[in-house]
Design an enzyme around this catalytic site. Structure first.
Site, PDB file in Angstrom:
ATOM      1  N   ARG A  51       0.843  -1.203   0.000  1.00  0.00           N
ATOM      2  CA  ARG A  51       0.000   0.000   0.000  1.00  0.00           C
ATOM      3  C   ARG A  51       0.878   1.254   0.000  1.00  0.00           C
ATOM      4  O   ARG A  51       0.534   2.269  -0.595  1.00  0.00           O
ATOM      5  CB  ARG A  51      -0.962  -0.005   1.201  1.00  0.00           C
ATOM      6  N   TYR A 103     -16.366  16.002 -16.731  1.00  0.00           N
ATOM      7  CA  TYR A 103     -16.775  14.623 -16.543  1.00  0.00           C
ATOM      8  C   TYR A 103     -17.826  14.532 -15.420  1.00  0.00           C
ATOM      9  O   TYR A 103     -17.622  15.083 -14.343  1.00  0.00           O
ATOM     10  CB  TYR A 103     -15.528  13.798 -16.200  1.00  0.00           C
ATOM     11  N   ASP A 175      -7.231  18.185 -15.450  1.00  0.00           N
ATOM     12  CA  ASP A 175      -7.527  16.810 -15.844  1.00  0.00           C
ATOM     13  C   ASP A 175      -7.098  16.675 -17.302  1.00  0.00           C
ATOM     14  O   ASP A 175      -7.726  17.239 -18.201  1.00  0.00           O
ATOM     15  CB  ASP A 175      -9.031  16.525 -15.662  1.00  0.00           C
ATOM     16  N   LYS A 200      -8.325   5.429 -19.682  1.00  0.00           N
ATOM     17  CA  LYS A 200      -8.638   5.872 -21.030  1.00  0.00           C
ATOM     18  C   LYS A 200      -7.433   5.703 -21.975  1.00  0.00           C
ATOM     19  O   LYS A 200      -7.090   4.596 -22.288  1.00  0.00           O
ATOM     20  CB  LYS A 200      -9.137   7.315 -20.984  1.00  0.00           C
TER      21      LYS A 200
HETATM   22  C1  LIG Z   1     -13.225   8.638 -17.121  1.00  0.00           C
HETATM   23  C2  LIG Z   1     -12.816   9.960 -16.637  1.00  0.00           C
HETATM   24  C3  LIG Z   1     -12.596  10.195 -15.268  1.00  0.00           C
HETATM   25  C4  LIG Z   1     -12.809   9.118 -14.234  1.00  0.00           C
HETATM   26  O1  LIG Z   1     -11.896   8.077 -14.359  1.00  0.00           O
HETATM   27  P1  LIG Z   1     -12.219   6.554 -13.928  1.00  0.00           P
HETATM   28  O2  LIG Z   1     -10.965   5.849 -14.269  1.00  0.00           O
HETATM   29  O3  LIG Z   1     -13.404   6.118 -14.719  1.00  0.00           O
HETATM   30  O4  LIG Z   1     -12.499   6.568 -12.470  1.00  0.00           O
HETATM   31  C5  LIG Z   1     -12.171  11.458 -14.899  1.00  0.00           C
HETATM   32  N1  LIG Z   1     -11.987  12.440 -15.801  1.00  0.00           N
HETATM   33  C6  LIG Z   1     -12.203  12.247 -17.127  1.00  0.00           C
HETATM   34  C7  LIG Z   1     -11.977  13.371 -18.077  1.00  0.00           C
HETATM   35  C8  LIG Z   1     -12.617  11.009 -17.579  1.00  0.00           C
HETATM   36  O5  LIG Z   1     -12.855  10.828 -18.883  1.00  0.00           O
END
Ligand SMILES: *Cc1c(COP(=O)(O)O)cnc(C)c1O
Length: 381
Positions: A51, A103, A175, A200
């Site tokens: 962890r 998001y 982000d 992603k």
């Molecule tokens: C998918 C996504 C998230 C969240 O990520 P997860 O891996 O699904 O928890 C946050 N920000 C953006 C822009 C995303 O496309």
């Protein structure tokens, strides 16, 4: 060659450590262990408990830090866990300015979790610098942006945001999921913290959840949160993301090549109204996109002329899967109104443009003629 001179593609393939020193393995081993033995009292190998630290996760954390050009990287079980770890930097009565188009899960985290703990949030059109200036308060601690935004592909000028934030010691948090460090490096534009849903583009194969944070500030606090709350990425999933990153440059180039052609095709389609893609010259954010990024990415949103078409289109598509998520080698289409953005109130969705006629397309690496053929069948009935 000095490591600092290496291009991003090379760092992606080679990672941070290059290879396991003891055995020379080219692929970073998966250290599938919860704990590590000590040689004696006060004699740690540097690894005590997974962890806190694990060599496979550490390799991913160092690799993403290098790619984003930041001091430290942190790998989490999902993108939401990564965002959660960053939001734990704030205290009750702290104020955060957030992109109004973002998001849905991030919106839900702010609204349903952090408001409860006294964090104050304002959703602002961050493409409008004057609106941001007007939203800054005495207790503003951060500006949190997505650019391009999800799903409307609005482009925010990162340098300008950082210039507003910095004198007031306000953090700029970006982000960077949609463009990845291959196309956009927010820290080099003045941001303090970068977040990714590694699920992603970084992972890239629609098979692994993960989240990443790269920070130039609050490194000890983030490390403390990661160890204390424990939403760490497993050794195997860390390895999968590392493997994904090796081909990131090739994938996103091909995805973008397909996306540029598809955006152009969609523009001419009679049943399509608006096409939102930062690579189109008429897109409002085109000039900023050119200035701050080296690519436009492969996310396209578009509206169909009638709401009734949505169901038909989603049913008719064969190659492009109707599924949530994005960034992988398979093309996916989503209906944000009922899927990714369902958590956002109707009034706000309408203001932003997330209407019942909007579809969001994540373009994969399939053959372009097959993709166009699929959309042609689905849209031109
Ligand atoms: C998918 C996504 C998230 C969240 O990520 P997860 O891996 O699904 O928890 C946050 N920000 C953006 C822009 C995303 O496309």
């Amino acid at each position: 060659m000095k490591e600092d001179c290496r291009a991003l593609e090379t760092i992606m393939v080679h990672g941070s450590k290059e290879k396991d020193e003891q055995t020379g393995t080219i692929s970073m081993p998966i250290y599938q262990t919860a704990t590590f033995s000590h040689r004696g009292l006060n004699q740690s190998t540097g690894y005590d408990y997974s962890r806190s630290e694990n060599p496979t996760r550490e390799e991913l954390e160092k690799t993403i830090a290098k790619l984003e050009g930041g001091k430290s990287g942190f790998a989490f079980s999902t993108g939401m866990a990564a965002i959660d770890a960053v939001l734990r930097l704030f205290l009750p009565k702290d104020h955060v300015i957030v992109s109004e188009d973002l998001y849905g899960g991030t919106y839900r985290l702010f609204e349903k979790v952090y408001k409860k703990y006294g964090i104050e949030v304002d959703y602002v059109d961050t493409t409008d610098i004057e609106k941001i200036k007007a939203a800054v308060r005495k207790n503003t601690k951060a500006i949190f942006i997505e650019t391009p935004s999800n799903p409307m592909m609005r482009v925010t000028d990162i340098e300008k945001i950082a210039a507003i934030a910095e004198p007031f010691k306000i953090l700029t948090i970006v982000d960077n999921t949609f463009l990845t460090p291959y196309f956009q490096r927010p820290l080099s534009l003045g941001a303090d913290i970068v977040i990714h849903s590694g699920t992603k583009f970084l992972g890239g194969h629609n098979d692994t959840l993960s989240g990443l944070v790269v920070a130039n500030k609050f490194i000890e606090e983030l490390k403390f949160t990661q160890t204390s709350t424990g939403a760490v990425l497993s050794p195997f999933d860390s390895w999968l993301i590392l493997r994904g990153i090796k081909t990131l440059a090739l994938r996103v180039e091909k995805q973008q090549e397909n996306a540029i052609k598809l955006a152009d095709w969609l523009r001419k389609c009679k049943n399509v109204n608006e096409v939102y893609y930062p690579g189109l010259k008429e897109h409002k954010g085109y000039d900023i996109a050119i200035k701050q990024a080296t690519g436009f990415g492969s996310m396209i949103s578009f509206t169909v002329v009638k709401k009734e078409f949505i169901e038909k289109v989603l049913k008719n598509l064969e190659i492009i899967y109707f599924a949530e998520s994005l960034g992988g080698v398979e093309s996916l289409i989503t209906y944000p109104y009922l899927q990714t953005h369902a958590a956002i109130p109707e009034e706000m969705r309408n203001r932003i443009g997330v209407t019942d006629k909007l579809l969001r397309l994540s373009v994969g690496i399939e053959n372009i003629n097959d993709l166009i053929g699929d959309l042609d069948r689905a849209l031109n009935f």
